[in-house]
Write a protein that holds these residues in place. Sequence first.
Motif, short mmCIF file in Angstrom:
data_model
loop_
_atom_site.label_atom_id
_atom_site.label_comp_id
_atom_site.label_asym_id
_atom_site.label_seq_id
_atom_site.Cartn_x
_atom_site.Cartn_y
_atom_site.Cartn_z
N HIS A 58 0.85 -1.18 0.00
CA HIS A 58 0.00 0.00 0.00
C HIS A 58 0.89 1.24 0.00
O HIS A 58 1.90 1.28 0.72
CB HIS A 58 -0.93 0.02 1.21
CG HIS A 58 -2.05 1.00 1.12
ND1 HIS A 58 -1.89 2.34 1.45
CD2 HIS A 58 -3.33 0.87 0.68
CE1 HIS A 58 -3.03 2.97 1.24
NE2 HIS A 58 -3.92 2.11 0.78
N PRO A 59 0.54 2.26 -0.78
CA PRO A 59 1.40 3.45 -0.88
C PRO A 59 1.50 4.26 0.40
O PRO A 59 2.32 5.18 0.49
CB PRO A 59 0.74 4.26 -2.00
CG PRO A 59 -0.68 3.78 -2.06
CD PRO A 59 -0.61 2.34 -1.70
N ALA A 84 7.46 -8.81 8.04
CA ALA A 84 7.61 -7.57 7.27
C ALA A 84 7.31 -7.82 5.79
O ALA A 84 6.92 -6.90 5.06
CB ALA A 84 9.01 -7.00 7.43
N LEU A 85 7.45 -9.08 5.36
CA LEU A 85 7.17 -9.43 3.96
C LEU A 85 5.68 -9.42 3.66
O LEU A 85 5.28 -9.57 2.50
CB LEU A 85 7.77 -10.80 3.62
CG LEU A 85 9.29 -10.90 3.72
CD1 LEU A 85 9.77 -12.28 3.27
CD2 LEU A 85 9.98 -9.81 2.89
N TRP A 86 4.84 -9.26 4.67
CA TRP A 86 3.42 -9.05 4.39
C TRP A 86 3.22 -7.67 3.76
O TRP A 86 2.23 -7.44 3.06
CB TRP A 86 2.60 -9.12 5.67
CG TRP A 86 2.50 -10.49 6.26
CD1 TRP A 86 2.74 -11.68 5.62
CD2 TRP A 86 2.10 -10.83 7.58
NE1 TRP A 86 2.53 -12.73 6.47
CE2 TRP A 86 2.14 -12.24 7.68
CE3 TRP A 86 1.74 -10.08 8.69
CZ2 TRP A 86 1.81 -12.92 8.87
CZ3 TRP A 86 1.41 -10.75 9.88
CH2 TRP A 86 1.44 -12.15 9.95
N LYS A 91 3.50 -8.13 -5.88
CA LYS A 91 2.22 -8.80 -5.99
C LYS A 91 2.39 -10.29 -6.30
O LYS A 91 1.54 -11.11 -5.94
CB LYS A 91 1.37 -8.14 -7.07
CG LYS A 91 0.95 -6.72 -6.73
CD LYS A 91 0.17 -6.08 -7.87
CE LYS A 91 -0.20 -4.64 -7.52
NZ LYS A 91 -0.90 -3.97 -8.64
N ALA A 92 3.51 -10.63 -6.92
CA ALA A 92 3.73 -12.02 -7.31
C ALA A 92 4.32 -12.87 -6.19
O ALA A 92 4.30 -14.11 -6.27
CB ALA A 92 4.66 -12.07 -8.53
N MET A 93 4.84 -12.26 -5.13
CA MET A 93 5.50 -13.02 -4.07
C MET A 93 4.49 -13.80 -3.24
O MET A 93 3.54 -13.25 -2.73
CB MET A 93 6.31 -12.09 -3.17
CG MET A 93 7.66 -11.71 -3.70
SD MET A 93 8.56 -10.58 -2.57
CE MET A 93 8.64 -11.60 -1.09
N LYS A 94 4.73 -15.09 -3.10
CA LYS A 94 3.87 -15.96 -2.31
C LYS A 94 4.61 -16.64 -1.17
O LYS A 94 3.98 -17.24 -0.29
CB LYS A 94 3.24 -17.04 -3.21
CG LYS A 94 2.48 -16.51 -4.41
CD LYS A 94 1.28 -15.66 -4.00
CE LYS A 94 0.52 -15.16 -5.23
NZ LYS A 94 -0.58 -14.24 -4.86
N SER A 95 5.94 -16.60 -1.19
CA SER A 95 6.73 -17.31 -0.19
C SER A 95 7.85 -16.42 0.33
O SER A 95 8.03 -15.28 -0.14
CB SER A 95 7.32 -18.59 -0.80
OG SER A 95 8.25 -18.27 -1.82
#
Length: 383
Positions: A58-59, A84-86, A91-95
């Motif tokens: 989010h900006p 913090a990776l939440w 947008k492509a990161m899942k892990s």
Amino acid sequence: MNNFGRTLAYILGFILSSSYYPALGQEKETWITKPQAQWPLISMINEVWFQNGERYVHPSFDYVATGFLIQTGTDTLAVTAKHALWVAKTKAMKSVDFGGALQKWLMHPKNNLADSVLIDYLLNADTTETLSGRQSTITQRDWLVFKTKYRSPAIQPLKPRYTLAKPGEKVYIFACPYQEKNCVVYSGRILESKGNRLIITSDTSQKVSGSSGSPIVDENGYLLGILGGSSVNNKTSEPALYGTTTHYLQKVLRQTRPLNVPLTSIGEVLLPIIDKQGIDQAVRHYRTLYNQDQSHFIYNFDSQELNTLADGLVREKKLNEAVQIYLLSLSEFSWSSGTYYSLGNTYALMGKTRLARQAYTRSIQLSPDNKEAKQALDKLSNQ
């Protein structure tokens, strides 16, 4: 290997690990013997950029969480909270893996770019460790550990302590909350230390948002854990903070494999005991495991695990057993409005109206905005 064998093997390994012998007579770090106003720079903010131009989910975020340095004896590494990776993700990161997407990760004290730390790469990357969803267990091991390209000599690295924290110990939290102009130092005391989890006293003056990833430091200046966020005092229901101990950090530094094995849900352990030996034996087994410190490195005792088990028992029409599990959950997590609501529903199904009213009322006392509990109580009153 059965659960007993697994527990015994883990405990023996824990005892034989010389890193967990008590640090008797441990000397204070030089910097912490000085007045607090003279303490060196320790906490920093994280600024992150990705190759595709994305930064945060989010900006509104200018930075994400708090970070710091550790001294391993052979290297100086950078650390922050894994969750913090939440926020800092594409947008492509899942892990828990950047997959080549990371452009730059910079740590520095608030309003001070001169004394910065430039990240090189993530030591505990894992493509199998999911970031979110029911299967995500990253807060059980809430450490991101980085190699660095550059470190300002003005930033004080911390030496990890691997002996267990004890209730009553005084600690310092070096945090960079979003609502504070500069990074700050909070003080508190250990309320609980069970497995990977620390519970620490808090007060309403302590700003938590943005403090995730802050180091939790003992009175001698050694790193005890990393801050996760807000929690509650299980005994009083008062606000508290939670953190993750250095146990997982030690595994990262030792390059232990497999590294990210989730804790086993205590519900999975209790269900076959309920089916074969009955609810009383299951409750006794829970209390035996819960009271063994080392079990908390193996099993997930969170209230949600017990409540999920109880919810399943309700669906199977095993209402008496479900009540006993909800009560077991409340015996350790008495602040849970949701558990009281579920208990009230179960009593209502059993036709125990008086007990259902009591449970709904307690749920509302703990959470006055609980509309479902209010509606359920009104429905009983109109019957």
